[in-house]
Scaffold this motif. Structure first.
Motif, PDB file in Angstrom:
ATOM      1  N   GLN A 261      45.324  40.909  33.337  1.00  0.00           N
ATOM      2  CA  GLN A 261      44.959  41.333  34.683  1.00  0.00           C
ATOM      3  C   GLN A 261      43.556  40.834  35.028  1.00  0.00           C
ATOM      4  N   ARG A 262      42.647  40.951  34.066  1.00  0.00           N
ATOM      5  CA  ARG A 262      41.266  40.505  34.309  1.00  0.00           C
ATOM      6  C   ARG A 262      41.206  38.994  34.483  1.00  0.00           C
ATOM      7  N   VAL A 263      42.004  38.270  33.695  1.00  0.00           N
ATOM      8  CA  VAL A 263      41.998  36.808  33.830  1.00  0.00           C
ATOM      9  C   VAL A 263      42.502  36.423  35.228  1.00  0.00           C
ATOM     10  N   ALA A 264      43.553  37.107  35.675  1.00  0.00           N
ATOM     11  CA  ALA A 264      44.084  36.814  37.015  1.00  0.00           C
ATOM     12  C   ALA A 264      43.020  37.071  38.068  1.00  0.00           C
ATOM     13  N   MET A 265      42.237  38.137  37.876  1.00  0.00           N
ATOM     14  CA  MET A 265      41.146  38.408  38.814  1.00  0.00           C
ATOM     15  C   MET A 265      40.064  37.343  38.693  1.00  0.00           C
ATOM     16  N   GLY A 266      39.781  36.954  37.456  1.00  0.00           N
ATOM     17  CA  GLY A 266      38.764  35.925  37.227  1.00  0.00           C
ATOM     18  C   GLY A 266      39.134  34.623  37.918  1.00  0.00           C
ATOM     19  N   ARG A 267      40.409  34.267  37.830  1.00  0.00           N
ATOM     20  CA  ARG A 267      40.876  33.031  38.447  1.00  0.00           C
ATOM     21  C   ARG A 267      40.654  33.092  39.958  1.00  0.00           C
ATOM     22  N   ALA A 268      40.885  34.289  40.532  1.00  0.00           N
ATOM     23  CA  ALA A 268      40.667  34.451  41.976  1.00  0.00           C
ATOM     24  C   ALA A 268      39.174  34.408  42.316  1.00  0.00           C
ATOM     25  N   ILE A 269      38.360  35.045  41.473  1.00  0.00           N
ATOM     26  CA  ILE A 269      36.915  35.097  41.749  1.00  0.00           C
ATOM     27  C   ILE A 269      36.303  33.699  41.711  1.00  0.00           C
ATOM     28  N   VAL A 270      36.711  32.908  40.711  1.00  0.00           N
ATOM     29  CA  VAL A 270      36.151  31.570  40.548  1.00  0.00           C
ATOM     30  C   VAL A 270      36.396  30.713  41.795  1.00  0.00           C
ATOM     31  N   ARG A 271      37.491  30.962  42.451  1.00  0.00           N
ATOM     32  CA  ARG A 271      37.805  30.193  43.667  1.00  0.00           C
ATOM     33  C   ARG A 271      36.840  30.510  44.793  1.00  0.00           C
ATOM     34  N   ASP A 272      36.197  31.693  44.714  1.00  0.00           N
ATOM     35  CA  ASP A 272      35.238  32.124  45.731  1.00  0.00           C
ATOM     36  C   ASP A 272      35.837  32.003  47.136  1.00  0.00           C
ATOM     37  N   PRO A 273      36.921  32.745  47.391  1.00  0.00           N
ATOM     38  CA  PRO A 273      37.645  32.567  48.659  1.00  0.00           C
ATOM     39  C   PRO A 273      37.052  33.405  49.773  1.00  0.00           C
ATOM     40  N   GLN A 274      37.557  33.191  50.968  1.00  0.00           N
ATOM     41  CA  GLN A 274      37.184  34.018  52.118  1.00  0.00           C
ATOM     42  C   GLN A 274      37.813  35.411  52.003  1.00  0.00           C
ATOM     43  N   VAL A 275      39.025  35.434  51.436  1.00  0.00           N
ATOM     44  CA  VAL A 275      39.763  36.694  51.366  1.00  0.00           C
ATOM     45  C   VAL A 275      40.474  36.797  50.019  1.00  0.00           C
ATOM     46  N   PHE A 276      40.377  37.970  49.396  1.00  0.00           N
ATOM     47  CA  PHE A 276      41.172  38.267  48.195  1.00  0.00           C
ATOM     48  C   PHE A 276      42.444  38.987  48.615  1.00  0.00           C
ATOM     49  N   LEU A 277      43.557  38.586  48.033  1.00  0.00           N
ATOM     50  CA  LEU A 277      44.810  39.288  48.287  1.00  0.00           C
ATOM     51  C   LEU A 277      45.340  39.811  46.956  1.00  0.00           C
TER      52      LEU A 277
ATOM     53  N   LEU B 185      50.570  48.107  34.396  1.00  0.00           N
ATOM     54  CA  LEU B 185      49.678  48.646  33.365  1.00  0.00           C
ATOM     55  C   LEU B 185      50.002  50.111  33.105  1.00  0.00           C
ATOM     56  N   ASP B 186      49.623  50.583  31.908  1.00  0.00           N
ATOM     57  CA  ASP B 186      49.862  52.003  31.645  1.00  0.00           C
ATOM     58  C   ASP B 186      48.836  52.852  32.404  1.00  0.00           C
ATOM     59  N   ALA B 187      49.121  54.161  32.476  1.00  0.00           N
ATOM     60  CA  ALA B 187      48.365  55.045  33.368  1.00  0.00           C
ATOM     61  C   ALA B 187      46.860  55.003  33.102  1.00  0.00           C
ATOM     62  N   LYS B 188      46.489  54.997  31.851  1.00  0.00           N
ATOM     63  CA  LYS B 188      45.067  55.075  31.509  1.00  0.00           C
ATOM     64  C   LYS B 188      44.347  53.796  31.939  1.00  0.00           C
TER      65      LYS B 188
ATOM     66  N   PRO C 289      47.321  33.026  27.452  1.00  0.00           N
ATOM     67  CA  PRO C 289      47.749  34.302  28.032  1.00  0.00           C
ATOM     68  C   PRO C 289      48.618  35.142  27.092  1.00  0.00           C
ATOM     69  N   ARG C 290      49.460  34.475  26.292  1.00  0.00           N
ATOM     70  CA  ARG C 290      50.354  35.260  25.412  1.00  0.00           C
ATOM     71  C   ARG C 290      49.577  36.028  24.358  1.00  0.00           C
ATOM     72  N   GLN C 291      48.322  35.628  24.119  1.00  0.00           N
ATOM     73  CA  GLN C 291      47.527  36.309  23.092  1.00  0.00           C
ATOM     74  C   GLN C 291      46.702  37.455  23.677  1.00  0.00           C
ATOM     75  N   LEU C 292      46.936  37.786  24.954  1.00  0.00           N
ATOM     76  CA  LEU C 292      46.130  38.813  25.604  1.00  0.00           C
ATOM     77  C   LEU C 292      46.954  40.070  25.872  1.00  0.00           C
ATOM     78  N   SER C 293      46.246  41.195  25.991  1.00  0.00           N
ATOM     79  CA  SER C 293      46.921  42.440  26.372  1.00  0.00           C
ATOM     80  C   SER C 293      47.100  42.453  27.894  1.00  0.00           C
ATOM     81  N   GLY C 294      47.864  43.420  28.373  1.00  0.00           N
ATOM     82  CA  GLY C 294      48.127  43.513  29.815  1.00  0.00           C
ATOM     83  C   GLY C 294      46.843  43.608  30.629  1.00  0.00           C
ATOM     84  N   GLY C 295      45.929  44.432  30.179  1.00  0.00           N
ATOM     85  CA  GLY C 295      44.673  44.615  30.914  1.00  0.00           C
ATOM     86  C   GLY C 295      43.845  43.339  30.928  1.00  0.00           C
ATOM     87  N   GLN C 296      43.849  42.641  29.797  1.00  0.00           N
ATOM     88  CA  GLN C 296      43.087  41.386  29.727  1.00  0.00           C
ATOM     89  C   GLN C 296      43.694  40.338  30.642  1.00  0.00           C
TER      90      GLN C 296
END
Lengths: 356, 232
Positions: free
Chosen positions: A140-156, A164-167, A131-138
């Motif tokens: 964020q994507r890993v955190a989403m990936g971790r949630a997706i892999v779990r394949d849950p009933q509900v995402f929170l 993240l910056d505005a752009k 994680p320390r080698q990633l940018s903020g956006g990356q």
């Protein structure tokens, strides 16, 4: 996937009530955003759905099951945190595989599911990084990936884009929305940013001071806010408000000027009321136009696509947004003409007045 | 080195290493448990436990040794029980020296681990729960790796303290060459006999070298671990 039902939920810390009786129904596959100013209880409500916060009173169901006393690990949810909460001692692949590792998923399937999620998020080249080698956006994507892999009933999601910056925020907003359209997993998303709420949600829950102010589709909230709070919170720049007294067919301002109303308000003449008009529903007309509000230009802010004008009027500043480029100078006298069909009226308690 | 040091000196050095290593290894798991209790626990008597753990830091070491003698000695309640049922004897044995050293180093170990537990971002643990982890797995997979630098630092402190421990050890297990005569006891003995200066000096030099090596080793390890754990 599952629906989520929140019934008369209350939360107190000692004698301080944080959530004062909230009811929300979230349909299967729906993208619901809890929005409100900080301290409104939206994050607490999300943590209660996750099971990270005890429920003082009321009932939360995920699918048919009451989850009040179910520990977080058994609620079949996945949460994305504001600061991502990635494990610094694990690679991207290990972070994403965390839930599968706990379930004892066979290696081959684990690899495949991580690869699939990583591919959909553009993370394939980063799987061996930390994680320390990633940018903020990356991250964020890993955190989403971790949630997706779990394949849950509900995402929170708990304010996932705040760091993240505005752009990048605009880009990730679209990515999360696209992700939801693809997976169709029930999603509850917390933000204080009404633009995020407007652009992403199927349904918005506006919270304020521990209660729900209004629930509805984004444009429904924009076009017909139930009260003055929602009217002022949703929309940027915010709605203009003018206090006055109802007369027959109009609203008299303290100066004596009468603003016309389109329709018959369900409030007797002589009642105090607040006139609400969005910045794009105020037209700049020559000074002295009858029925218009006299004002003086204070600030002109060209954004390129449109121009925001702040004008001093009696009773406070008014904000106007115009699509055209205007040649106005500070100090110039103008008049502001509301589009009568687009006006909102609120009673003394701030509730929407019907009939307009 | 065996020619540079006499057999007695050599045995003091190896005994000290054995005692310090045993004390350090033996106190790690209880140290983590107590640190977790103190950092996270909300129970009656937490302050009392905190005080008891820190007691060896402020009590005269001789007093700690004496308390150990009273409780873990052959006639002490715990000592008699252990000797009778498990055949474990502490008094006047090297194991007793290890026990004394472990207790003297315990507050340092617990303190280091506790600080690192308090620095753990609770969100990382919460995320684990929402991803389906039982609290035990959250501890093993998330908390434990994150507090590893603190554990290592605590272990080095405990080891260093054990290498230098004198008062509690000599009171509890005496100063028997080859059995309980650790480095500090040996140095002390040398200073008490005429012509022992050179032996005392040699052993002091050995202590300095061992302490420096332990310190550098732990720094190196901690740096490696910290680099692995850094987020930003």
């Amino acid at each position: 996937m599952a629906n989520v039902s929140i019934r008369n939920i209350r939360k107190s810390f000692g004698s301080v009530a944080i959530i004062k009786g909230v009811d929300v129904d979230i349909d299967d596959g729906e993208f619901v955003i809890l929005v409100g100013p900080s301290g409104c209880g939206k994050s607490t409500l999300l943590r209660m759905i996750a099971g990270l916060e005890d429920i003082t009173d009321g009932e939360i169901r995920i699918g048919p099951r009451v989850v009040n006393d179910v520990p977080p690990k058994d609620r079949d949810i996945a949460m994305v945190f504001q600061n991502y909460a990635l494990y610094p001692h694990m690679t991207v692949a290990d972070n994403m595989a965390f839930s599968l590792k706990l379930k004892g998923t066979p290696q081959a399937e684990k690899t495949k599911r991580v690869q699939d999620a990583a591919a959909s998020l553009g993370l394939l080249p980063l799987l061996d990084r930390y994680p320390r080698q990633l940018s903020g956006g990356q991250r964020q994507r890993v955190a989403m990936g971790r949630a997706i892999v779990r394949d849950p009933q509900v995402f929170l999601f708990d304010e996932p884009l705040s760091n993240l910056d505005a752009k990048l925020r605009v880009q990730m907003r679209a990515e999360i929305k696209e992700l939801h359209q693809r997976l169709k997993t029930t999603t509850v998303y917390v933000t204080h940013d009404q633009i995020e709420a407007m652009t992403m949600a199927d349904k918005i829950v506006v919270m304020h001071d521990g209660i729900v102010e209004q629930i509805g589709a984004p444009l429904e909230l924009y076009d017909r806010p139930a009260n003055r709070f929602v009217a002022g919170f949703i929309g940027s720049p915010a709605m203009n408000f003018l206090d006055g007294v109802l007369t027959d067919g109009g609203l008299r301002l303290p100066s004596g000027a009468v603003l016309s109303l389109d329709g018959q308000p369900a409030l007797p003449a002589g009642s105090k009321a607040t006139y609400g008009v969005r910045p794009e529903h105020l037209q700049i007309v020559p000074a002295g136009t009858p029925g218009a509000i006299p004002a003086e230009v204070a600030v002109v802010e060209p954004t390129g696509s449109d121009t925001t004008v702040i004008a001093k009027a009696e009773g406070g500043n008014l904000t106007i947004v115009v699509r055209d480029r205007v040649a106005l100078r500070p100090g110039e006298a103008v008049a502001l003409q509301p589009v009568a069909r687009q006006v909102h009226l609120f009673d003394e308690r701030g509730q929407r007045v019907a009939g307009l | 080195m065996s020619e540079w040091l006499s057999p007695e000196e050599w045995s003091a050095v190896t005994l000290s290493l054995k005692v310090a290593t045993t004390a350090m290894v033996g106190s790690v798991v209880p140290g983590i448990a107590v640190a977790m209790l103190l950092a996270r626990g909300r129970f009656w008597g937490r302050h009392l436990l905190d005080a008891v753990v820190h007691l060896p830091l402020i009590l005269p070491p001789v007093a700690v040794g004496y308390v150990l003698l009273l409780t873990f000695g052959r006639r002490g309640p715990v000592g008699a029980f252990l000797a009778e049922h498990f055949g474990i004897v502490f008094s006047f044995r090297w194991t007793g020296a290890a026990l004394a050293c472990a207790i003297m180093g315990f507050p340092l170990l617990v303190r280091a681990i506790r600080l690192s537990i308090e620095a753990v971002d609770r969100k990382l643990e919460r995320a684990g729960e929402t991803l389906g982890a039982h609290p035990i797995f959250v501890f093993l997979l998330v908390t434990l790796p994150l507090i590893l630098p603190g554990i290592l630092a605590g272990m080095v402190l405990s080891f260093a303290k054990a290498m230098g421990e004198f008062g509690a050890t000599i009171t509890f297990v005496s100063n028997i060459p080859g059995e309980t005569q650790t480095l500090p006891s040996a140095i002390y003995t040398f200073t008490q006999v005429p012509g022992g200066e050179s032996g005392a000096l040699r052993l002091t030099l050995v202590s300095v070298l061992l302490s420096l090596a332990a310190l550098w080793g732990s720094e190196w390890l901690a740096r490696r671990v910290r680099r692995r754990l850094s987020v930003g």
